[in-house]
Motif scaffolding. Structure first.
Motif, mmCIF file in Angstrom:
data_model
loop_
_atom_site.group_PDB
_atom_site.id
_atom_site.type_symbol
_atom_site.label_atom_id
_atom_site.label_comp_id
_atom_site.label_asym_id
_atom_site.label_seq_id
_atom_site.Cartn_x
_atom_site.Cartn_y
_atom_site.Cartn_z
ATOM 1 N N SER A 129 19.782 -9.244 -12.925
ATOM 2 C CA SER A 129 18.972 -8.714 -14.015
ATOM 3 C C SER A 129 17.505 -9.111 -13.900
ATOM 4 O O SER A 129 16.733 -8.914 -14.853
ATOM 5 N N GLU A 130 17.127 -9.701 -12.751
ATOM 6 C CA GLU A 130 15.741 -10.038 -12.440
ATOM 7 C C GLU A 130 15.085 -10.880 -13.529
ATOM 8 O O GLU A 130 15.329 -12.077 -13.604
ATOM 9 N N ARG A 131 14.314 -10.300 -14.411
ATOM 10 C CA ARG A 131 13.576 -11.079 -15.411
ATOM 11 C C ARG A 131 14.509 -11.886 -16.320
ATOM 12 O O ARG A 131 14.158 -12.963 -16.797
ATOM 13 N N PHE A 132 15.726 -11.375 -16.544
ATOM 14 C CA PHE A 132 16.632 -12.000 -17.509
ATOM 15 C C PHE A 132 17.751 -12.786 -16.831
ATOM 16 O O PHE A 132 18.820 -12.994 -17.418
ATOM 17 N N GLU A 133 17.502 -13.242 -15.605
ATOM 18 C CA GLU A 133 18.525 -13.973 -14.853
ATOM 19 C C GLU A 133 19.038 -15.207 -15.576
ATOM 20 O O GLU A 133 20.180 -15.605 -15.419
ATOM 21 N N PRO A 148 15.562 -1.772 -19.433
ATOM 22 C CA PRO A 148 16.977 -1.910 -19.055
ATOM 23 C C PRO A 148 17.274 -3.357 -18.654
ATOM 24 O O PRO A 148 16.473 -3.982 -17.956
ATOM 25 N N LEU A 149 18.401 -3.883 -19.088
ATOM 26 C CA LEU A 149 18.796 -5.224 -18.661
ATOM 27 C C LEU A 149 19.033 -5.255 -17.162
ATOM 28 O O LEU A 149 18.735 -6.252 -16.494
ATOM 29 N N CYS A 150 19.570 -4.161 -16.623
ATOM 30 C CA CYS A 150 19.855 -4.061 -15.186
ATOM 31 C C CYS A 150 18.917 -3.025 -14.569
ATOM 32 O O CYS A 150 19.218 -1.828 -14.565
#
Length: 542
Positions: A41-45, A162-164
């Motif tokens: 999820s990049e930013r929300f890892e 988007p989360l993903c």
């Protein structure tokens, strides 16, 4: 607990306990593409989601519910709205699962604030190692099928994304939490969303990109649950072991030492022992193309690290790992068994670790170091034909010990070429044909060209265009292919790019191939492709 909830949970739990009873058995040997991120999820890892933050989807007009709860049953997230009053006809309460969860909201701590997560869509997941399985009640209860969700993320600054952002755009709901160092933390009060990859190949020749290794490990058979509601210790340990192995996290500290999509073959100890009656892992699998990489182990203290490291997943990629030393050091290819490792992987008797959680991994010699050499102030040679002391140079940041080997005989040339700079890894010219086919248009060949004076360049044209007077130069019947580079990346891809370029001296006519101009006198001619690098091109590295 209401009657509706008791009946539903009893029925589902019975199915999970029966259908999930084989989950602790060893999954079959797997050949697939691993990744660099846990969640994808990049930013929300880094977020872990408290079940207590749940807000159910909108209720019918006039209805209020005193109880709204979220929980996991195996790998299945459920929400119940109970003790409800009002409505015409009366609303007795409801259990939400799959598509009925659309509109459900959660909040998670994020960067000192919070992020609001809303389930926008639900669909039946298509696994990366199997044919589609319909999300019938029987298949869902047995664990043969599962839902996946498209989730939006809104931060306190009201930006919704988007989360993903890569992969399929959908995510699994997965029980428990994760530390910043990649450790699985057993805590049923939390769950996470794990982004799934997307197939950008074909049904018969799949090529999965994006997503995170949590979702991939679940598809590979290493789910963090089995015959208990929130997963037993064996399933949890095996799942974390899989994620460490998939990311090439050699030191168990949350640092990836590989790139998304890198081909990988792995198996549990039972499958490994079946290939070797003597109790030692075999040196190669997949018709000799994949070499023994590591025996991964989770010890009694919970630390996950290789017992031995026969080879790095990427030979010339600069390591993020901090623990590699003489006790855990990759051998020099192709002599894996006699490399400088103190404990060669072929000498690790698996039967001595019968009570431990193990995975044996195999990988390709996928890359070569692309090094620029300087002959004069205007003549430069960029090549993968080098010899080096890899024991002292585990990455390619320091090129002091590289020597050119332009005839490819394995011996350093006696020439005036001085190593100047490591451009980065390049995909090997000896990639197996199946891998090249799977990667398709994602990669393209880089050709080796020379002129009648022996001057050299690398370009993406087999006619040596745009250079005039140059012709294709083959070494050891390699068709003049120096290796392969990435052909392109998405225009909207985040992260930096590492483009390889062709340069030309405008007055002397010398060419050079590198990621930056060899001197201020050289002018840009054309882009040739992209080199891999840790942290670059998220979800599209390979």
């Amino acid at each position: 607990m209401s009657a509706i909830m008791k009946v539903w949970r009893q029925g589902l739990l019975g199915a999970v306990l029966l259908g999930g009873s084989g989950a602790v058995a060893e999954p079959p040997p797997t050949n697939s593409a691993q990744g660099t991120q846990l969640h994808g999820s990049e930013r929300f890892e880094s977020i872990n989601i408290p079940h207590a933050s749940v807000e159910g989807p909108p209720l019918p007009t006039g209805v209020t519910c005193a109880t709204v709860k979220s929980g996991m049953v195996g790998g299945r997230i459920v929400v119940w709205q109970l003790s409800c009053t009002g409505g015409t006809p009366p609303f007795p309460g409801v259990l939400l699962d799959g598509p009925s969860l659309v509109g459900t909201t959660f909040r998670a701590p994020f960067e000192g604030r919070s992020v609001r997560l809303v389930i926008q869509e639900a669909r039946c997941h298509v696994g990366i190692t199997s044919s589609p399985v319909a999300c019938t009640s029987e298949n869902l209860n047995s664990g043969a099928a599962r839902w996946e969700f498209r989730v939006s993320a809104t931060t306190d600054d009201k930006t919704t994304v988007p989360l993903c952002p890569s992969g399929s755009g959908f995510a699994f709901a997965v029980p428990h939490a994760w530390s910043a160092g990649g450790a699985l933390l057993k805590n049923p009060d939390y769950f996470t969303f794990a982004c799934a990859p997307s197939n950008q190949g074909t049904t018969t020749n799949p090529f999965f990109v994006g997503g995170g290794v949590i979702a991939k490990c679940i598809d590979w058979g290493y789910a963090p649950w089995s015959g208990a509601v929130n997963g037993d210790d064996v399933a949890l340990e095996s799942h974390e072991l899989c994620t460490r192995m998939a990311r090439a996290d050699y030191c168990g500290e949350g640092r990836s030492n590989t790139l998304d999509g890198t081909p990988l073959s792995f198996m549990g100890p039972q499958a490994a022992l079946a290939l070797s009656p003597g109790g030692y892992p075999v040196a190669t699998v997949e018709h000799g193309q994949y070499a023994l990489e590591a025996v991964w182990r989770r010890d009694s203290c919970g630390t996950v690290r290789p017992l031995c490291l026969g080879k790095k997943r990427w030979d010339s990629l600069s390591l993020e790992a901090t623990c590699l030393n003489r006790a855990l050091e990759a051998g020099i290819p192709p002599v894996i068994a006699t490399g400088p490792s103190v404990r060669p992987c072929e000498d690790m008797k698996l039967t001595n670790y019968a009570d431990d959680t193990l995975i044996v991994s195999y990988s390709l010699f996928i890359d070569r170091a692309l090094v620029m050499f300087k002959k004069t102030d205007t003549e430069f040679v960029t090549t993968t034909s080098v010899v080096a002391d890899l024991q002292e140079h585990p990455g390619i940041v320091d090129v002091a010990s590289f020597r050119a080997d332009l005839n490819g005989d394995g011996l350093a040339d006696t020439s005036s070429l001085v190593p100047l700079r490591a451009e980065g890894p390049i995909l090997s010219a000896k990639l197996p044909s199946a891998i090249k086919k799977r990667m398709g248009s994602f990669i393209k060949p880089l050709y080796r060209c020379v002129d009648h004076l022996g001057r050299r360049l690398l370009t993406d044209s087999n006619t040596c265009a745009p250079a005039t007077g140059y012709f294709l130069h083959a070494v050891n019947a390699d068709q003049g292919i120096e290796g392969y580079v990435y052909s392109a990346v998405d225009a909207d891809s985040t992260g930096q790019r590492r483009p390889l370029k062709l340069w030309r001296h405008p007055t002397l006519g010398f060419y050079a191939t590198s990621t930056q101009p060899p001197s201020s006198a050289f002018v840009f001619v054309k882009d040739l492709g992209y080199l891999p690098a840790v942290g670059q091109l998220p979800g599209r590295d390979l």
